[in-house]
Structure formats: C-alpha cells, structure tokens
Design a protein around this motif. Sequence first.
Motif, PDB file in Angstrom:
ATOM      1  N   LYS A  70       0.885  -1.224  -0.269  1.00  0.00           N
ATOM      2  CA  LYS A  70      -0.410  -0.274  -0.274  1.00  0.00           C
ATOM      3  C   LYS A  70       0.881   1.199  -0.330  1.00  0.00           C
ATOM      4  N   SER A  71       2.216   1.080   0.131  1.00  0.00           N
ATOM      5  CA  SER A  71       3.033   2.183   0.272  1.00  0.00           C
ATOM      6  C   SER A  71       3.461   2.839  -0.850  1.00  0.00           C
ATOM      7  N   ALA A  72       3.996   3.838  -0.603  1.00  0.00           N
ATOM      8  CA  ALA A  72       4.288   4.644  -1.741  1.00  0.00           C
ATOM      9  C   ALA A  72       5.453   4.017  -2.677  1.00  0.00           C
ATOM     10  N   GLU A  73       6.491   2.789  -2.379  1.00  0.00           N
ATOM     11  CA  GLU A  73       7.363   1.941  -3.021  1.00  0.00           C
ATOM     12  C   GLU A  73       6.458   1.124  -4.036  1.00  0.00           C
ATOM     13  N   PHE A  74       5.110   1.178  -3.771  1.00  0.00           N
ATOM     14  CA  PHE A  74       4.583  -0.027  -4.616  1.00  0.00           C
ATOM     15  C   PHE A  74       3.306   0.784  -4.805  1.00  0.00           C
ATOM     16  N   PHE A  75       1.913   0.708  -4.632  1.00  0.00           N
ATOM     17  CA  PHE A  75       0.757   1.272  -5.177  1.00  0.00           C
ATOM     18  C   PHE A  75       0.160   2.768  -4.384  1.00  0.00           C
ATOM     19  N   ASN A  76       1.190   3.147  -3.762  1.00  0.00           N
ATOM     20  CA  ASN A  76       0.908   4.258  -3.382  1.00  0.00           C
ATOM     21  C   ASN A  76      -0.685   4.804  -2.925  1.00  0.00           C
ATOM     22  N   ALA A  77      -1.606   3.506  -2.715  1.00  0.00           N
ATOM     23  CA  ALA A  77      -2.907   3.701  -2.025  1.00  0.00           C
ATOM     24  C   ALA A  77      -2.865   5.408  -1.920  1.00  0.00           C
ATOM     25  N   GLU A  78      -2.720   5.929  -0.743  1.00  0.00           N
ATOM     26  CA  GLU A  78      -2.720   7.127  -0.873  1.00  0.00           C
ATOM     27  C   GLU A  78      -3.689   8.420  -1.909  1.00  0.00           C
ATOM     28  N   ALA A  79      -2.201   7.964  -2.907  1.00  0.00           N
ATOM     29  CA  ALA A  79      -1.949   9.492  -3.617  1.00  0.00           C
ATOM     30  C   ALA A  79      -2.833   8.459  -4.235  1.00  0.00           C
ATOM     31  N   HIS A  80      -3.502   6.878  -4.904  1.00  0.00           N
ATOM     32  CA  HIS A  80      -3.962   6.305  -5.909  1.00  0.00           C
ATOM     33  C   HIS A  80      -4.662   5.348  -5.951  1.00  0.00           C
ATOM     34  N   PRO A  81      -5.607   5.428  -5.139  1.00  0.00           N
ATOM     35  CA  PRO A  81      -6.535   5.307  -4.024  1.00  0.00           C
ATOM     36  C   PRO A  81      -7.094   3.782  -5.157  1.00  0.00           C
ATOM     37  N   THR A  82      -7.059   4.027  -6.749  1.00  0.00           N
ATOM     38  CA  THR A  82      -8.204   2.890  -7.123  1.00  0.00           C
ATOM     39  C   THR A  82      -6.660   2.146  -8.717  1.00  0.00           C
TER      40      THR A  82
END
Length: 170
Positions: A70-82
């Motif tokens: 979920k972190s910025a090192e992979f999916f960056n879920a906070e910036a890219h939730p989908t």
Amino acid sequence: MATKWNLDPTHSEITFKVKHMMISNVKGSFRNFNAEIEAEDDSFTNAKTTATIQTDSVFTNNTDRDNHLKSAEFFNAEAHPTITFESQALQDKITGNLTINGITHSITLEVDFGGINKDPWGNTKAGFSFEGKINRKDFGLNWNAALEAGGVMVSDEVKVAGELQFVKQA
C-alpha cells in the motif's frame, strides 16, 4: 439497446501471484472491487467493460507485506486509491487500458466465458474467468532488493487472474 450487467461481489475474486526470492510464489488478492459490463446481447462480443479496484484492499495474508504494498514503494494507495480497467470488446481475449499508480497501459487477458444461467431466485447470471501477465515496472512498481546469492526479491512479472460473476439488470 445495451444491457447492463453488475458484478456479484460475493461470487467474484481478483488474484495475483508474483515470484518471491526467485524460489516461490506469493499470492494475493484484492478484497474490494467493482465491475460492470454493457452488452448488446448475451454473446458479449461488443461489450464495454469497466472495473475499479481499491488499492488499499490488497491482501496477502501478511499485514507487514500488505502495508508495504500500500506504501509509495508499490501501489501508493494514498495518492492512487484505485486501479482501473476499461475495454470495448470481450471475446476469448479482452484488451483494455489498465491504470495502476496513475500509469495507463494496454493489456490483453485470456477470457473463458462460463455461460449464462438463472439462480434459484430468478436472477440471470453470467460467469467469466480471466488470466494474464503484466510487468509491474510498466506501472511504476519498481521497488526491489538484490539477493546475496543473486537474483532479486520480487520478479517483474505478475500473474493476474479472476473469477467474475455478473447479474443481468432489468
């Protein structure tokens, strides 16, 4: 006039598998996603498909790994939730635009149409299975670590698959 088919989430899953340490596979899934199909007829030949996956719903049965994904090192879920997928045709293969981490690429997946049937409550359902491969680096998922004995921690190739059931809308 196109018919709309909505995802039946209780009978659907999206999974992935990636080589870990060059010796085994780690499997995961997304627990929160939605999809719909708009089709001219029950052959789904010219169907428009859209899907949205919530990146923070990634699940690998390991909390630390899930948080790393979920972190910025992979999916960056906070910036890219989908994660999104959109296509204009559905046959034995489906080609569409996949967007992960804000980066869009065309991908092609193998599709197996399981057929159409009515459930005991009178709902018309259609089933599909899909599988394919993507290169995670195409989508900016670049984190890795070199291994002492050679190779890397995580392979670039990710196998994706799904079992999807849809309900025909009146």
